[in-house]
Design an enzyme around this catalytic site. Structure first.
Site, mmCIF file in Angstrom:
data_model
loop_
_atom_site.group_PDB
_atom_site.id
_atom_site.type_symbol
_atom_site.label_atom_id
_atom_site.label_comp_id
_atom_site.label_asym_id
_atom_site.label_seq_id
_atom_site.Cartn_x
_atom_site.Cartn_y
_atom_site.Cartn_z
ATOM 1 N N TYR A 1 -41.261 -38.635 -5.895
ATOM 2 C CA TYR A 1 -42.629 -38.991 -5.502
ATOM 3 C C TYR A 1 -42.581 -40.183 -4.552
ATOM 4 O O TYR A 1 -41.691 -41.023 -4.619
ATOM 5 C CB TYR A 1 -43.467 -39.387 -6.724
ATOM 6 C CG TYR A 1 -44.007 -38.236 -7.527
ATOM 7 C CD1 TYR A 1 -43.161 -37.272 -8.083
ATOM 8 C CD2 TYR A 1 -45.374 -38.112 -7.752
ATOM 9 C CE1 TYR A 1 -43.664 -36.216 -8.834
ATOM 10 C CE2 TYR A 1 -45.877 -37.057 -8.507
ATOM 11 C CZ TYR A 1 -45.029 -36.120 -9.044
ATOM 12 O OH TYR A 1 -45.529 -35.085 -9.781
ATOM 13 N N GLU B 1 -57.375 -37.188 -11.453
ATOM 14 C CA GLU B 1 -57.533 -36.462 -10.195
ATOM 15 C C GLU B 1 -58.666 -35.442 -10.293
ATOM 16 O O GLU B 1 -59.036 -35.034 -11.394
ATOM 17 C CB GLU B 1 -56.234 -35.704 -9.879
ATOM 18 C CG GLU B 1 -55.043 -36.600 -9.714
ATOM 19 C CD GLU B 1 -53.753 -35.818 -9.521
ATOM 20 O OE1 GLU B 1 -53.742 -34.580 -9.672
ATOM 21 O OE2 GLU B 1 -52.745 -36.472 -9.216
#
Length: 176
Positions: free
Chosen positions: A24, A69
């Site tokens: 990431y 999210e």
């Protein structure tokens, strides 16, 4: 670079690899917003700008970042940059585990699809991914630098960043 206060952490650009191999890239854009790109793992290719997040200092040099999210995925990250480690826990809704390709996009342009999918498909049971990660890159990009996460991830991007081929001395993209 030494991290102690929240101001030391804000504006920092990180690349880290979880123990499970997922890579990431993540940027503490300011005191309430993060940007990130996913280079490896279940949703590799996904990237997001301006994700609202809660960012706090837990103790000197230790920072916690949490957010939800539009997909319904919850994320909790604990950064210990002075030790080059972090711990992340990702709570993926069942639909993301079952249909990860839906989320592999520039999310900002597909918020309606993320919300629609969240309602259309099963949410539970959540797929819990708690992992330690080794921080393999830290750069002082400064706060609110729109150049840090500004394009889709590509193969070799994180290597380019670590090798100093992606950003110039002012933390502006070299490749455009």
């Amino acid at each position: 670079m030494e991290f102690k206060e929240l101001d030391d952490f804000l504006g920092t650009h990180f690349i880290y690899t979880y123990d499970n191999g997922w890579e990431y890239e993540w940027y503490a854009k300011n005191d309430h917003t993060v940007d990130y790109r996913i280079h490896g793992g279940m949703v590799a290719g996904r990237w997001v700008k301006d994700q609202e997040a809660n960012i706090v200092k837990l103790t000197d040099g230790v920072f916690k970042v949490t957010w939800t999210e539009p997909t319904g995925t919850d994320v909790a990250l604990d950064f210990m940059p002075n030790e080059n480690i972090m711990h992340g826990t990702i709570f993926f809704p069942k639909w993301v585990q079952d249909h990860p390709s839906i989320t592999v996009c520039f999310q900002n342009e597909y918020i309606d699809l993320m919300e629609e999918s969240r309602e259309k498909y099963e949410t539970y049971p959540k797929y819990l991914v708690p992992e330690f990660a080794k921080i393999t890159y830290m750069g002082k990009a400064g706060q609110d630098n729109e150049e840090v996460i500004a394009e889709a991830p590509y193969k070799g991007m994180t290597d380019d960043i670590r090798a100093g081929k992606y950003f110039d001395a002012d933390y502006k993209r070299v490749k455009k």
